[in-house]
Design an enzyme around this catalytic site. Structure first.
Site, PDB file in Angstrom:
ATOM      1  N   VAL A 304       0.840  -1.202   0.000  1.00  0.00           N
ATOM      2  CA  VAL A 304       0.000   0.000   0.000  1.00  0.00           C
ATOM      3  C   VAL A 304       0.874   1.251   0.000  1.00  0.00           C
ATOM      4  O   VAL A 304       0.598   2.235  -0.683  1.00  0.00           O
ATOM      5  CB  VAL A 304      -0.959  -0.006   1.212  1.00  0.00           C
ATOM      6  CG1 VAL A 304      -1.704   1.323   1.311  1.00  0.00           C
ATOM      7  CG2 VAL A 304      -1.949  -1.158   1.095  1.00  0.00           C
ATOM      8  N   ILE A 307       2.566   2.036  -3.532  1.00  0.00           N
ATOM      9  CA  ILE A 307       1.720   2.440  -4.666  1.00  0.00           C
ATOM     10  C   ILE A 307       1.258   3.883  -4.481  1.00  0.00           C
ATOM     11  O   ILE A 307       0.621   4.198  -3.478  1.00  0.00           O
ATOM     12  CB  ILE A 307       0.491   1.512  -4.795  1.00  0.00           C
ATOM     13  CG1 ILE A 307       0.943   0.074  -5.075  1.00  0.00           C
ATOM     14  CG2 ILE A 307      -0.430   1.994  -5.907  1.00  0.00           C
ATOM     15  CD1 ILE A 307      -0.162  -0.933  -5.017  1.00  0.00           C
ATOM     16  N   ASP A 351      -3.831  20.201 -42.978  1.00  0.00           N
ATOM     17  CA  ASP A 351      -4.573  20.529 -44.194  1.00  0.00           C
ATOM     18  C   ASP A 351      -4.197  21.945 -44.620  1.00  0.00           C
ATOM     19  O   ASP A 351      -3.826  22.765 -43.781  1.00  0.00           O
ATOM     20  CB  ASP A 351      -6.082  20.514 -43.910  1.00  0.00           C
ATOM     21  CG  ASP A 351      -6.672  19.123 -44.034  1.00  0.00           C
ATOM     22  OD1 ASP A 351      -5.983  18.244 -44.554  1.00  0.00           O
ATOM     23  OD2 ASP A 351      -7.815  18.925 -43.589  1.00  0.00           O
ATOM     24  N   GLU A 442     -17.317  33.343 -56.130  1.00  0.00           N
ATOM     25  CA  GLU A 442     -18.211  34.470 -56.395  1.00  0.00           C
ATOM     26  C   GLU A 442     -18.212  35.450 -55.227  1.00  0.00           C
ATOM     27  O   GLU A 442     -18.323  36.660 -55.424  1.00  0.00           O
ATOM     28  CB  GLU A 442     -19.627  33.958 -56.679  1.00  0.00           C
ATOM     29  CG  GLU A 442     -19.722  33.201 -58.004  1.00  0.00           C
ATOM     30  CD  GLU A 442     -21.159  32.933 -58.430  1.00  0.00           C
ATOM     31  OE1 GLU A 442     -22.047  32.969 -57.560  1.00  0.00           O
ATOM     32  OE2 GLU A 442     -21.381  32.703 -59.634  1.00  0.00           O
ATOM     33  N   THR A 625      -2.834  18.257 -48.877  1.00  0.00           N
ATOM     34  CA  THR A 625      -3.978  18.931 -49.490  1.00  0.00           C
ATOM     35  C   THR A 625      -4.507  18.149 -50.682  1.00  0.00           C
ATOM     36  O   THR A 625      -3.784  17.367 -51.299  1.00  0.00           O
ATOM     37  CB  THR A 625      -3.579  20.367 -49.933  1.00  0.00           C
ATOM     38  OG1 THR A 625      -4.675  20.990 -50.581  1.00  0.00           O
ATOM     39  CG2 THR A 625      -2.396  20.339 -50.895  1.00  0.00           C
ATOM     40  N   ASN A 706     -13.860  11.671 -44.578  1.00  0.00           N
ATOM     41  CA  ASN A 706     -12.734  10.925 -45.150  1.00  0.00           C
ATOM     42  C   ASN A 706     -11.485  10.969 -44.276  1.00  0.00           C
ATOM     43  O   ASN A 706     -10.615  10.114 -44.375  1.00  0.00           O
ATOM     44  CB  ASN A 706     -12.399  11.474 -46.538  1.00  0.00           C
ATOM     45  CG  ASN A 706     -12.061  12.960 -46.511  1.00  0.00           C
ATOM     46  OD1 ASN A 706     -12.430  13.667 -45.589  1.00  0.00           O
ATOM     47  ND2 ASN A 706     -11.369  13.433 -47.514  1.00  0.00           N
TER      48      ASN A 706
END
Length: 999
Positions: A304, A307, A351, A442, A625, A706
């Site tokens: 005891v 530990i 990434d 855009e 990438t 993925n």
């Protein structure tokens, strides 16, 4: 069906024996269902509650404690007298600790979000099929769809299986497949075969993948894969097969447990064997068996003591505190042990889009015609500042700001950008940022119009919401969009038919504005705009324009270029056949070239400095990438992964180039590479495997479904806050701001946490060494017990636990990111440090035994027996002449154990002060640098006084209140530990650090 994308549709229909017009027969459906199974992902096989509970007891130290509790429980039955009640305290406390530990472990596992379960969210409930048993299209449950089914999809639908497109029944078919490929822009699909059988998913433009969404259009296709055979199903299988790796800290603690268990076993056996001669001593009533049991109890107490029961709780608390600090830096940690793993990260695979870059396309260059004289021409070139969607930035010519309204060509260019556009800007008031509504390309044009402000609109008094589209609105009030000729693959452009607004205007002033791929648009141009004039487009002028566009596209920035043109006298709108996209190219002829814009997804401002910080810290950054190689390398050069002139041969690969290498060459490539372009998820997993074979600790980022297998395989999987639920569930950490620099901050925090963890682990272990030495000494010398198991548990769990936790708040070293990543195999305690903490531990053991012995020999209130009498206390009887005049019951007094316990607690508080720094003196790094530690020490001492002076605690812990003179002795014995450790630190600083550096 393999490679269905590379063969004509008729071959695919023949392979499944089906006709497009009528679909599968009921018999074919039955056969295919039996062959391929239902169209769904199998649920994850979750462990039963009982299995989870048992898993919590697989740790060696936990098993030793369990054994100690079991033996203590049995031994408690044999106790007699007053001890019969207190004997049960120890096993009950140990069992309560183990139960609490198991409950927390099971709760964490039960509540962990499963990435595999999250995958099922992408399964649609219904699908539309054509089958022979019923005319027309019928809706059925998606799970009942089988390979060979003819399926219809339309805008808003979720694709129910992997489908080869037969026919597109609209002008265009756009699909959002970001969950699968990570591409933020929707993809335009077609029905033609792709000649490359090994094409990556991004290039399979004639395929629809299960779980993706139809953004625009309508199509019919044939199902070629269902359930686990789909691309999303393959990802699920990869995740099932990926075994989670243990973190370096978990591996270290496992090794430590094994070593400690062996030492405990040997020491316990040694104590028991050494005392065999004492088994028959009178104190045991002359019974050899009772003596054997007594020393067996001592061995259990030793187990005891050895530990560090408080260690798991302290580590968990420290890591939890670390996660809170990381959360403030936008890094949300899902797996506690990974906090420490970040500290030894040696490779970050990141990434590009959104992590190294802003994922906010912005126009940074544009040109219009300045003059055309014969074969000679010149251009007005402009650069644009601002790299986000915020409508803030300047238009510069030769590095000087210009007013765009002065240039007629820029007014027309802005008009085309505003009208030939279906996107807009939106100000998100909760996030305080401008965001895109529609396509990224855009939106970049919309933002450009706002920056140009060609009509000098006063925007100073507008709110941020009103400012978002103010300049675009002015242009849209001047011209009304009548119809849109959508983008198509054959002409690579889109156009709008516009008429002027207001009274007196009619269709005579109508114009057609066109934007698209430069080569395609310029091919259909016959003139160029110079100011307000129209000048014929000659071959030299055409070559000059295309040369400039090539420079932008192939140069250091690899810009994405769009050509802008006008048709000044388009055909009447009423005569246009808008339902047939093949006629659009006839309407977009005889165009006048107005200008060109070059845009890019710009790098984040702070990324370059973060990559430089990684270089200093010995961390390699690899960009991974799906973009093309040229763009990827250009971004790498801009942010410092490559230098401007560095040769990238052998350092940058496409997925195809990587596949063509032999396995060993692939492994070696991963050792040097810093850029992988046009890759698929399977490449990411392979790259992680190869890096791990070099013992690299890898952090891998990802956001799509993925990416989940690679995130799960890497030591640190990092998902984006804007990513899919599957990626987040598979990852150890989520970046709420999607920013690469946050990863670097998290690595820095991980290093600081590890340094602090080393301090408190060593602190706790030196305490345990002291306890073992104490029990070993009393057993070897034949002295009465100085410490009993329940006291040891109290010290290990409570009084040591608080300062150990507070050590987690130690300030980090200033040079923490100037050091190389630590070797994950580096032991927690080695060489000189082991000697240091052994020396401290031996002092702790000697001091506790010395305090108990002092009470017997010298305390004015004690029995003042001789050391010889004390060593032979087990032979104490009224008849034994050695013990004449000595009451044998004093050897069971609680004072010596109280003295020993008080010395142990006080020394540990001094030891905590020593642990503020590993090598710096307390004079250089005083304790008040960590105010939490001082508070923890005060709290621990208060708890010690509580068990000494508040009933019924003294009975439970078998202690008794001490007098002031006894406390003075406790302090005299305890305080020298500070001087001892200061001396050891001095040796470390002046003699050993230099030697370690030489190594």
């Amino acid at each position: 069906m393999e490679a269905a994308h590379s063969v004509p549709v008729q071959d695919v229909l023949s392979r499944f024996g089906v006709a497009e017009s009528c679909g599968l027969s009921p018999e074919q459906v039955r056969r295919n269902r039996e062959k391929y199974g239902p169209n769904e992902l199998p649920a994850e096989e979750r462990k039963s509650l009982w299995e989870l509970v048992l898993e919590q007891f697989e740790d060696l130290l936990v098993r030793i404690l369990l054994m100690a509790a079991f033996l203590s429980f049995i031994l408690a039955w044999f106790e007699e007298g007053e001890e019969s009640t207190t004997a049960f305290v120890e096993p009950i406390v140990i069992i309560m600790i183990l139960i609490a530990n198991a409950v927390v472990g099971v709760w964490q596992e039960r509540n962990a979000e499963s990435a595999i379960e999250a995958l099922k969210e992408y399964e649609p409930e219904m699908g539309k099929v054509i089958r022979a048993d019923r005319s027309g299209v019928q809706r059925i449950r998606a799970r009942d769809i089988v390979p060979g089914d003819i399926v219809e999809v339309a805008v808003g639908d979720k694709v129910p299986a992997d489908i080869r497109i037969i026919e597109i029944r609209s002008t265009t078919l756009r699909v959002d497949q970001s969950i699968l490929t990570g591409e933020s822009m929707s993809v335009i699909k077609h029905a033609d075969p792709i000649p490359d059988p090994r094409a990556v998913n991004q290039d399979k433009k004639n395929m629809l993948f299960s779980g993706t969404n139809i953004a625009a259009g309508k199509a019919v296709g044939i199902v070629i894969a269902t359930g686990v055979y789909t691309e999303i199903g393959k990802i699920r299988n990869q995740m099932v097969e990926t075994e989670p790796e243990k973190t370096p800290l978990q591996q270290k603690l496992d090794e430590f447990s094994q070593q400690l268990s062996k030492v405990i076993f040997l020491v316990c056996i040694a104590v028991w064997v050494i005392n065999i001669s004492h088994f028959s001593d009178p104190v045991h009533g002359g019974s050899w068996f009772r003596g054997a049991i007594y020393y067996f109890k001592t061995s259990v107490a030793l187990a005891v003591a050895a530990i560090p029961e408080g260690l798991p709780a302290v580590i968990t608390t420290c890591l939890a505190l670390g996660t809170r600090r990381m959360a403030k830096k936008n890094a949300i940690v899902r797996s506690l042990p990974s906090v420490e793993t970040l500290g030894c990260t040696s490779v970050i695979c990141s990434d590009k889009t959104g992590t190294l870059t802003t994922n906010q396309m912005s126009v940074c260059r544009m040109f219009i015609m300045e003059k055309v004289e014969g074969t000679q021409c010149s251009l007005h070139e402009f650069s644009i500042t601002g790299s986000t969607y915020a409508p803030e930035g300047q238009i510069l010519k030769d590095e000087k700001p210009v007013r765009c309204g002065q240039y007629d060509g820029l007014v027309e260019l802005a008009t085309i950008c505003a009208l030939c556009n279906d996107s807009s800007l939106d100000y998100n008031e909760s996030k305080k940022v401008y965001e895109k509504v529609g396509e990224a390309t855009e939106t970049a044009l919309t933002c450009l119009v706002e920056k140009m402000n060609v009509f000098d609109t006063d925007t100073s008094k507008l709110s941020k919401v009103e400012r978002a589209n103010a300049c675009n609105s002015v242009i849209k009030h001047l011209m009304r969009k009548e119809c849109t000729l959508e983008f198509s693959r054959d002409r690579k452009s889109m156009s709008v038919y516009c008429t002027p607004t207001g009274p007196g205007h009619n269709s005579a002033g109508s114009k057609m504005f066109v934007k698209g791929a430069p080569e395609s648009v310029i091919e259909r141009c016959t003139h160029v705009r110079v100011g307000t004039a129209k000048v014929p487009l000659t071959p030299p002028v055409r070559e000059k324009i295309l040369s400039q566009i090539r420079d932008w596209g192939m140069g250091t920035d690899t810009l994405r270029c769009l050509a802008l043109a006008t048709h000044d006298a388009p055909v009447q709108r009423e005569t246009m056949q808008l339902h047939d996209s093949t006629t659009f190219t006839h309407y977009e002829t005889n165009l006048t070239f107005v200008g060109c814009v070059g845009m890019l997804d710009p790098p984040r401002k702070e990324v370059t400095s973060s990559i430089e910080m990684c270089r200093k810290a010995g961390i390699r950054v690899i960009m991974i990438t799906g973009d093309n190689k040229g763009t990827a390398v250009a971004i790498c050069r801009r942010i410092g992964i490559f230098t401007e002139s560095e040769d990238v041969a052998g350092k940058a690969y496409t997925g195809r180039e990587f596949d063509e290498l032999s396995p060993e060459a692939q492994r070696q490539a991963c050792r040097e590479a810093r850029c992988f372009a046009r890759v698929e998820p399977a490449h990411k997993s392979r790259i992680v495997e190869y890096l791990q074979s070099f013992n690299e600790i890898t952090a891998m980022t990802g956001d799509g479904v993925n990416d989940a297998p690679a995130l799960k395989k890497a030591e640190i999987g990092i998902a984006m806050g804007s990513g899919t639920a599957v990626a987040k569930s598979a990852a150890e950490m989520v970046l709420s701001d999607d920013n690469f620099s946050t990863i670097v901050s998290a690595v820095e925090e991980g290093r600081a946490i590890y340094n602090n963890m080393k301090q408190f682990i060593r602190y706790l272990i030196s305490s345990n060494v002291g306890e073992v030495v104490c029990i070993f000494l009393t057993a070897i010398l034949g002295l009465p017990e100085a410490l009993i198991p329940v006291q040891l548990l109290w010290v290990n769990l409570v009084t040591d636990g608080l300062p150990a936790t507070a050590l987690g708040f130690n300030p980090p070293d200033l040079d923490i990111m100037d050091k190389l990543p630590r070797n994950p195999k580096e032991p927690l305690i080695s060489g000189w440090l082991f000697f240091r903490y052994l020396a401290i531990g031996v002092y702790v053991g000697l001091a506790t035994v010395g305090a108990a012995t002092w009470w017997f020999l010298y305390d004015a209130e004690g029995p003042q027996v001789s050391f010889h009498q004390l060593r032979n206390f087990m032979r104490c009887t009224e008849d034994n002449p050695i013990f004449e005049g000595v009451n044998c019951e004093i050897f069971e007094s609680r004072y010596p154990t109280t003295m020993a316990l008080s010395v142990l607690v006080t020394i540990e508080m001094c030891n905590a002060l020593n642990s503020v720094s590993e090598n710096q003196s307390l004079l250089r790094m005083p304790p008040w640098l960590n105010i939490w530690l001082l508070g923890a020490i005060v709290m621990s001492m208060a708890l010690h006084f509580f068990i000494l002076y508040v009933k019924p605690m003294p009975l439970i812990f078998q202690v008794t209140p001490l007098s002031w003179p006894q406390w003075v002795v406790v302090l005299k014995i305890s305080l020298p530990v500070i001087l001892l450790d200061e001396g050891l630190k001095y040796l470390s600083r002046n003699h050993l650090e230099g030697e370690e550096d030489k190594k």
